[in-house]
Each structure stands twice: as C-alpha cells, then as structure tokens.
Design a protein around this motif. Sequence first.
Motif, PDB file in Angstrom:
ATOM      1  N   GLY A   1      20.036   6.661  31.220  1.00 32.35           N
ATOM      2  CA  GLY A   1      21.222   7.138  31.913  1.00 32.35           C
ATOM      3  C   GLY A   1      21.011   8.436  32.651  1.00 32.35           C
ATOM      4  O   GLY A   1      21.542   8.635  33.754  1.00 32.35           O
ATOM      5  N   TRP A   2      20.204   9.348  32.078  1.00 37.44           N
ATOM      6  CA  TRP A   2      19.998  10.629  32.745  1.00 37.44           C
ATOM      7  C   TRP A   2      19.211  10.464  34.041  1.00 37.44           C
ATOM      8  O   TRP A   2      19.367  11.237  34.982  1.00 37.44           O
ATOM      9  CB  TRP A   2      19.297  11.614  31.814  1.00 37.44           C
ATOM     10  CG  TRP A   2      17.855  11.354  31.543  1.00 37.44           C
ATOM     11  CD1 TRP A   2      17.334  10.544  30.580  1.00 37.44           C
ATOM     12  CD2 TRP A   2      16.740  11.921  32.241  1.00 37.44           C
ATOM     13  NE1 TRP A   2      15.959  10.558  30.630  1.00 37.44           N
ATOM     14  CE2 TRP A   2      15.559  11.405  31.639  1.00 37.44           C
ATOM     15  CE3 TRP A   2      16.617  12.819  33.299  1.00 37.44           C
ATOM     16  CZ2 TRP A   2      14.289  11.745  32.070  1.00 37.44           C
ATOM     17  CZ3 TRP A   2      15.345  13.161  33.735  1.00 37.44           C
ATOM     18  CH2 TRP A   2      14.197  12.631  33.122  1.00 37.44           C
ATOM     19  N   GLN A   3      18.390   9.403  34.105  1.00 36.81           N
ATOM     20  CA  GLN A   3      17.664   9.152  35.351  1.00 36.81           C
ATOM     21  C   GLN A   3      18.591   8.570  36.420  1.00 36.81           C
ATOM     22  O   GLN A   3      18.422   8.846  37.612  1.00 36.81           O
ATOM     23  CB  GLN A   3      16.495   8.208  35.092  1.00 36.81           C
ATOM     24  CG  GLN A   3      15.397   8.829  34.243  1.00 36.81           C
ATOM     25  CD  GLN A   3      14.209   7.905  34.054  1.00 36.81           C
ATOM     26  OE1 GLN A   3      14.005   6.964  34.828  1.00 36.81           O
ATOM     27  NE2 GLN A   3      13.418   8.152  33.016  1.00 36.81           N
ATOM     28  N   VAL A   4      19.587   7.784  36.001  1.00 34.25           N
ATOM     29  CA  VAL A   4      20.544   7.233  36.959  1.00 34.25           C
ATOM     30  C   VAL A   4      21.266   8.362  37.689  1.00 34.25           C
ATOM     31  O   VAL A   4      21.264   8.437  38.917  1.00 34.25           O
ATOM     32  CB  VAL A   4      21.564   6.316  36.259  1.00 34.25           C
ATOM     33  CG1 VAL A   4      22.645   5.873  37.247  1.00 34.25           C
ATOM     34  CG2 VAL A   4      20.871   5.099  35.657  1.00 34.25           C
ATOM     35  N   ILE A   5      21.888   9.259  36.928  1.00 37.90           N
ATOM     36  CA  ILE A   5      22.623  10.342  37.568  1.00 37.90           C
ATOM     37  C   ILE A   5      21.654  11.337  38.205  1.00 37.90           C
ATOM     38  O   ILE A   5      21.951  11.935  39.243  1.00 37.90           O
ATOM     39  CB  ILE A   5      23.566  11.042  36.554  1.00 37.90           C
ATOM     40  CG1 ILE A   5      24.401  12.099  37.270  1.00 37.90           C
ATOM     41  CG2 ILE A   5      22.790  11.646  35.402  1.00 37.90           C
ATOM     42  CD1 ILE A   5      25.226  11.571  38.426  1.00 37.90           C
ATOM     43  N   GLY A   6      20.466  11.493  37.605  1.00 36.22           N
ATOM     44  CA  GLY A   6      19.480  12.413  38.164  1.00 36.22           C
ATOM     45  C   GLY A   6      19.054  12.010  39.560  1.00 36.22           C
ATOM     46  O   GLY A   6      19.064  12.824  40.489  1.00 36.22           O
ATOM     47  N   TRP A   7      18.702  10.750  39.739  1.00 31.03           N
ATOM     48  CA  TRP A   7      18.261  10.286  41.055  1.00 31.03           C
ATOM     49  C   TRP A   7      19.417  10.248  42.043  1.00 31.03           C
ATOM     50  O   TRP A   7      19.231  10.495  43.246  1.00 31.03           O
ATOM     51  CB  TRP A   7      17.608   8.916  40.947  1.00 31.03           C
ATOM     52  CG  TRP A   7      16.235   8.944  40.355  1.00 31.03           C
ATOM     53  CD1 TRP A   7      15.813   8.346  39.199  1.00 31.03           C
ATOM     54  CD2 TRP A   7      15.083   9.635  40.884  1.00 31.03           C
ATOM     55  NE1 TRP A   7      14.485   8.618  38.967  1.00 31.03           N
ATOM     56  CE2 TRP A   7      14.010   9.400  39.992  1.00 31.03           C
ATOM     57  CE3 TRP A   7      14.866  10.413  42.007  1.00 31.03           C
ATOM     58  CZ2 TRP A   7      12.739   9.930  40.194  1.00 31.03           C
ATOM     59  CZ3 TRP A   7      13.597  10.939  42.222  1.00 31.03           C
ATOM     60  CH2 TRP A   7      12.558  10.697  41.317  1.00 31.03           C
ATOM     61  N   ALA A   8      20.632   9.947  41.572  1.00 34.41           N
ATOM     62  CA  ALA A   8      21.789   9.965  42.465  1.00 34.41           C
ATOM     63  C   ALA A   8      22.041  11.374  42.995  1.00 34.41           C
ATOM     64  O   ALA A   8      22.346  11.573  44.177  1.00 34.41           O
ATOM     65  CB  ALA A   8      23.028   9.440  41.729  1.00 34.41           C
ATOM     66  N   LEU A   9      21.900  12.371  42.113  1.00 32.23           N
ATOM     67  CA  LEU A   9      22.075  13.761  42.532  1.00 32.23           C
ATOM     68  C   LEU A   9      20.983  14.195  43.510  1.00 32.23           C
ATOM     69  O   LEU A   9      21.264  14.843  44.526  1.00 32.23           O
ATOM     70  CB  LEU A   9      22.076  14.672  41.307  1.00 32.23           C
ATOM     71  CG  LEU A   9      23.342  14.648  40.446  1.00 32.23           C
ATOM     72  CD1 LEU A   9      23.078  15.282  39.086  1.00 32.23           C
ATOM     73  CD2 LEU A   9      24.483  15.366  41.158  1.00 32.23           C
ATOM     74  N   VAL A  10      19.745  13.847  43.196  1.00 33.09           N
ATOM     75  CA  VAL A  10      18.633  14.212  44.070  1.00 33.09           C
ATOM     76  C   VAL A  10      18.775  13.536  45.437  1.00 33.09           C
ATOM     77  O   VAL A  10      18.447  14.122  46.476  1.00 33.09           O
ATOM     78  CB  VAL A  10      17.291  13.836  43.405  1.00 33.09           C
ATOM     79  CG1 VAL A  10      16.140  13.974  44.390  1.00 33.09           C
ATOM     80  CG2 VAL A  10      17.050  14.717  42.182  1.00 33.09           C
ATOM     81  N   LEU A  11      19.278  12.320  45.444  1.00 35.22           N
ATOM     82  CA  LEU A  11      19.489  11.607  46.696  1.00 35.22           C
ATOM     83  C   LEU A  11      20.455  12.360  47.612  1.00 35.22           C
ATOM     84  O   LEU A  11      20.309  12.350  48.840  1.00 35.22           O
ATOM     85  CB  LEU A  11      20.042  10.200  46.394  1.00 35.22           C
ATOM     86  CG  LEU A  11      20.241   9.239  47.569  1.00 35.22           C
ATOM     87  CD1 LEU A  11      18.901   8.911  48.215  1.00 35.22           C
ATOM     88  CD2 LEU A  11      20.927   7.967  47.099  1.00 35.22           C
ATOM     89  N   CYS A  12      21.432  13.060  46.986  1.00 35.94           N
ATOM     90  CA  CYS A  12      22.427  13.811  47.766  1.00 35.94           C
ATOM     91  C   CYS A  12      21.988  15.236  48.091  1.00 35.94           C
ATOM     92  O   CYS A  12      22.672  15.925  48.865  1.00 35.94           O
ATOM     93  CB  CYS A  12      23.744  13.876  46.996  1.00 35.94           C
ATOM     94  SG  CYS A  12      24.542  12.291  46.733  1.00 35.94           S
TER      95      CYS A  12
END
Length: 335
Positions: A224-235
């Motif tokens: 789960g932390w990678q899901v939100i992590g990559w979403a944040l980095v994408l932005c």
Amino acid sequence: MRTKDSATTPTTIAVTAPGPPRTAAPAAAGTGATVSGTGTAASRNRAAADPRTRGTLLAGLGVIAFSLTFPSTVWGLESFGPWSLVAVRSTLAALVAGAFLLAGRVPLPERRHWAGLAVVACGVVIGFPILTTLALQTSTTSHAAVVVGLLPLTTATFAAVRTGRRPSRTFWMAAVSGAVVVLGFTLQQSGGSFSTGDLYLFGALLVCAAGYTEGGRLAAVMPGWQVIGWALVLCLPLTAVASAVSLSVEPVHLTAHGVIGLVWVALGSTFFGLYVWYRGMAAVGIPKASQLQLAQPLLTLFWSVVLLDETLPLAAPVAAVTVLVCIAVTQRAKS
C-alpha cells in the motif's frame, strides 16, 4: 523496516489465498511459523483470520488519520492560501514518499499499473485536497463531513462497477442506512441548504471514491505504501511548480496552528493515512473497508470540538450509535 514491509505483503496474500497445501507451506516458513503436516485446524483458522483482523485495524488507523484532515486543513488555512496549502502539502508528501522508495530500492511499477496510479493521483492527491480545501473556506468542518459520510457508499458502488463484485443485499441495506443517517445528521445541523461549497464537496466525493477504488485494487498486487508513494511521485513535477507559483501569489502568515496543520495533512493524512488505508483495503476488500469510514464524520466532529472549539451537536451520540451498528452489520455481511 520498510524493506520488510514490502516483502511481507506477498506473504500475507499467499497465506490467505486459497490454493494447494504446497503454496501455504513456504508462506508459513517465511513468517517463522512451524511447518508440519500436524498443524491443528484452530491454528490454520487463526492464520487465515489474522490478515483480515490486521487489515481492519490498518483501515481503522487510516480513518482516524483522515478524520483529522478537515480540522488540520482549517488550521493550515490560517497560514496559507488554499492553492498554496494544497500544492505544498502534496509536494512535502511526495518528497517523503520518494525518499522511502529510494531507500527501499523499489523498482518502477509495471507499465500496466501506471494508469491506475494516475487515477489515484488525480483522485486522492490532487482532486480531493483541492476541492475540500476550497469548500472549507466557507463551510464548517461539520458541514464538510457530508463528504466522508457518503464516501463509503460511493466507494462501494465504484468498487462494484470496477471489480465486478456484488456485495450482498444485507451489506447494501446497512451501507445505505448508515449513509442516510450521516447525511441526514449533517444536513440537519447545517439547515439543509446547499451552496457552492457543497458542489466542491460532492465533486470531492466522486474523485476520492474513484481514487480509493483504484488504489485498493493496486494494493492487492503491491504494498500500500508503494501505491500512494508512486502516485505522489507522479504528481511531484506538477505540485512543485504549483507550490512555487502559489507561494509567490498568495500571502503567507506563519502560525503554530498553520504549520502543524500543513505537516499533518502532508504526512499524516496524505502519506501515513493512505498507506495504512490501502493496506487495509487489500486485506479486507474495498467495500467492507470503505464502510469503516461511516465513523469518520463523527470523529471529525469530535476533533472539531477539541481543536476548533466548535459546539458538539446534541444529536451526535444518537448518530454515533446508529452508525456503529451499521458498521457492525456491513463487516459481518458477505461481500
């Protein structure tokens, strides 16, 4: 610690997923459990139940973190303009997430997952914070709680369409009942009127439900932390530029409340809250996890009294008991 977390998530899935006995044995060995052909039925049942219990606890932690978002946003608006608050919030969260991903040497997600991560980014990293922050300029936190009151039902609907799963009739009856109670409670307290702030709130409801649903699906195949992590980095490229522009245009008046509010919405709500929330959804399923959020409006009302000195409505205890009953029913109903 973070590397272990990333490694243990597949283990949990292996234990809980149905399959031949030879699949479960290596998973148990990986967790330090004794592997033998003489395991009792009780120990096997406990092993199967533990992931769901942990998932419920993790999703519950996410709800607590989210319940502080609106009061923290109100605090943050004491120091920052709405656009500055949202942009800086997302930028700080993205920098922390990027540091975690680099420290864990996490490889880039597969190409097929990027579309889902984009939905998460648009829904929970950009859309929901912007719309709710704009709404909280004119709405009280208790009025804004209508969003999270209706969010479980909306998320369950999005999940049913997205995944093809159909929760039971009992599940839907309890979910709708809880949503009606929260909506009626919130609108009764606000006089039942709708304003421009309400339009922002209902828009936030839709984009957040889409982000939750897609994030919960992705959390079943990656931590789960990678899901939100990559979403944040994408932005990050967008939010970094937006931070620089908005800070140069909107006035900044730093106060203790303003800084604390910014830090919480960045690290508490956006990173930690979504991390435990997506892990919880992966373990217990999107519809059931979403129903835990029925308690979020009442928690938000509590924090509003404690942190913002708002008056607690007399109907709150009655609504709290009713909502908790609905949560209990949805958690027991088959999905």
